[in-house]
Design an enzyme around this catalytic site. Structure first.
Site, mmCIF file in Angstrom:
data_model
loop_
_atom_site.group_PDB
_atom_site.id
_atom_site.type_symbol
_atom_site.label_atom_id
_atom_site.label_comp_id
_atom_site.label_asym_id
_atom_site.label_seq_id
_atom_site.Cartn_x
_atom_site.Cartn_y
_atom_site.Cartn_z
ATOM 1 N N CYS A 130 0.839 -1.201 0.000
ATOM 2 C CA CYS A 130 0.000 0.000 0.000
ATOM 3 C C CYS A 130 0.872 1.249 0.000
ATOM 4 O O CYS A 130 0.666 2.174 -0.793
ATOM 5 C CB CYS A 130 -0.931 -0.049 1.207
ATOM 6 S SG CYS A 130 -1.682 1.529 1.628
ATOM 7 N N TYR A 134 2.122 2.990 -3.930
ATOM 8 C CA TYR A 134 1.572 4.339 -4.140
ATOM 9 C C TYR A 134 2.681 5.375 -4.290
ATOM 10 O O TYR A 134 2.550 6.314 -5.072
ATOM 11 C CB TYR A 134 0.592 4.715 -3.021
ATOM 12 C CG TYR A 134 -0.812 4.335 -3.414
ATOM 13 C CD1 TYR A 134 -1.113 3.020 -3.733
ATOM 14 C CD2 TYR A 134 -1.816 5.278 -3.527
ATOM 15 C CE1 TYR A 134 -2.373 2.645 -4.136
ATOM 16 C CE2 TYR A 134 -3.094 4.917 -3.932
ATOM 17 C CZ TYR A 134 -3.358 3.605 -4.229
ATOM 18 O OH TYR A 134 -4.613 3.241 -4.649
ATOM 19 N N TYR A 158 0.306 11.862 -3.621
ATOM 20 C CA TYR A 158 1.205 10.720 -3.461
ATOM 21 C C TYR A 158 2.572 10.924 -4.121
ATOM 22 O O TYR A 158 3.490 10.146 -3.886
ATOM 23 C CB TYR A 158 0.536 9.446 -3.991
ATOM 24 C CG TYR A 158 -0.622 9.015 -3.110
ATOM 25 C CD1 TYR A 158 -0.390 8.542 -1.819
ATOM 26 C CD2 TYR A 158 -1.940 9.111 -3.544
ATOM 27 C CE1 TYR A 158 -1.439 8.161 -0.999
ATOM 28 C CE2 TYR A 158 -3.000 8.734 -2.723
ATOM 29 C CZ TYR A 158 -2.739 8.266 -1.457
ATOM 30 O OH TYR A 158 -3.761 7.899 -0.634
ATOM 31 N N GLU A 200 -3.467 -4.776 -4.890
ATOM 32 C CA GLU A 200 -3.372 -3.377 -5.334
ATOM 33 C C GLU A 200 -3.748 -3.267 -6.816
ATOM 34 O O GLU A 200 -4.474 -2.364 -7.204
ATOM 35 C CB GLU A 200 -1.962 -2.810 -5.090
ATOM 36 C CG GLU A 200 -1.686 -2.447 -3.631
ATOM 37 C CD GLU A 200 -2.466 -1.209 -3.169
ATOM 38 O OE1 GLU A 200 -2.921 -0.409 -4.003
ATOM 39 O OE2 GLU A 200 -2.626 -1.066 -1.941
HETATM 40 C C1 VIB Z 1 -6.092 0.847 -2.333
HETATM 41 C C2 VIB Z 1 -5.103 1.821 -1.782
HETATM 42 N N1 VIB Z 1 -3.839 1.428 -1.599
HETATM 43 C C3 VIB Z 1 -2.938 2.276 -1.094
HETATM 44 C C4 VIB Z 1 -3.284 3.568 -0.741
HETATM 45 C C5 VIB Z 1 -2.268 4.537 -0.200
HETATM 46 N N2 VIB Z 1 -2.281 4.658 1.249
HETATM 47 C C6 VIB Z 1 -3.369 4.571 1.992
HETATM 48 S S1 VIB Z 1 -3.021 4.729 3.687
HETATM 49 C C7 VIB Z 1 -1.389 4.880 3.406
HETATM 50 C C8 VIB Z 1 -0.323 5.034 4.457
HETATM 51 C C9 VIB Z 1 -0.753 5.507 5.769
HETATM 52 O O1 VIB Z 1 -1.369 6.751 5.732
HETATM 53 C C10 VIB Z 1 -1.167 4.827 2.034
HETATM 54 C C11 VIB Z 1 0.150 4.945 1.464
HETATM 55 C C12 VIB Z 1 -4.637 3.954 -0.947
HETATM 56 N N3 VIB Z 1 -5.066 5.195 -0.632
HETATM 57 N N4 VIB Z 1 -5.506 3.069 -1.462
#
Ligand code: VIB
Length: 218
Positions: A130, A134, A158, A200
């Protein structure tokens, strides 16, 4: 870099598929259908709520106070982003009250189950794509940005240095922790990382298809 480079390798082919996915390419070209983006944001709001829960479990299992603080802060941040999505993108796009899709449920259940039943290392490997994917997608898109101001705003979230610093902190924790692990636990981490990376891809793809339940919820 240490073990994290092996983790990246276990999801590298999936990352390449994400990079060229029409949803991701459509963000920079501006051609992405607004309805698909709205679907994505609505699903992401469900995702972020559950992701914050999983991060809090990872925080609770962290072997050091620094680890507990780091993941606890990121959990709070994920909830703050969830609220900002509602206040920002969804208001502009026309709020949609859609249930979590099959893919969102599957991905978040995987994260919660792995965090709850696995070790700190296993939970960490599951939540890592995640962050990392990103940051890479953001870095990849930020120079080209988008002719659509809404997509440009999403990319800036991001693609910035602030976000890269968050990811670097998590990678440092991961490399340090992995130094003390044996082959079985490392293998479990590689497996969870690769699974989450596939989820993802599925998350982008589900938004692109505007996935719903084949049998409507009552
Ligand atoms: C499906 C999906 N995957 C990753 C993210 C990105 N992301 C969400 S929370 C976080 C870290 C802690 O704040 C990050 C990098 C997203 N928005 N949606």
């Amino acid at each position: 870099m240490g073990f994290t480079s092996e983790l990246w390798e276990s999801g590298a082919a999936t990352y390449e598929r994400i990079r060229v996915h029409p949803f991701v390419q459509g963000l920079t070209s501006g051609d992405l259908d607004r309805a698909a983006f709205r679907h994505y944001i609505a699903q992401d709001s469900h995702y972020l709520r559950e992701y914050a829960r999983a991060l809090n479990v990872v925080a609770a299992k962290a072997p050091t106070p620094e680890g507990t603080a780091l993941f606890g802060e990121h959990a709070t941040n994920a909830n703050a982003v969830e609220r900002a999505l509602h206040a920002g993108f969804l208001d502009e796009l026309g709020g949609v009250d859609q249930p979590a899709s099959p893919t969102t449920v599957a991905y978040t259940n995987f994260l919660l189950a792995t965090a709850h039943t696995g070790s700190f290392a296993e939970g960490l490997a599951a939540v890592l794509p995640c962050y990392w994917i990103y940051a890479r997608v953001g870095a990849d898109l930020v120079d080209r940005s988008s002719p659509d101001p809404l997509y440009a705003r999403w990319i800036a979230t991001y693609g910035g240095d602030g976000f890269q610093k968050i990811v670097d902190d998590v990678l440092t924790v991961t490399d340090r922790h992995a130094e003390g692990l044996g082959p079985a636990e490392r293998a479990a981490m590689l497996h969870h990382y690769a699974t989450a990376a596939r989820y993802e891809w599925m998350f982008w793809d589900a938004a692109h298809r505007r996935e719903t339940w084949p049998i409507p919820l009552a």
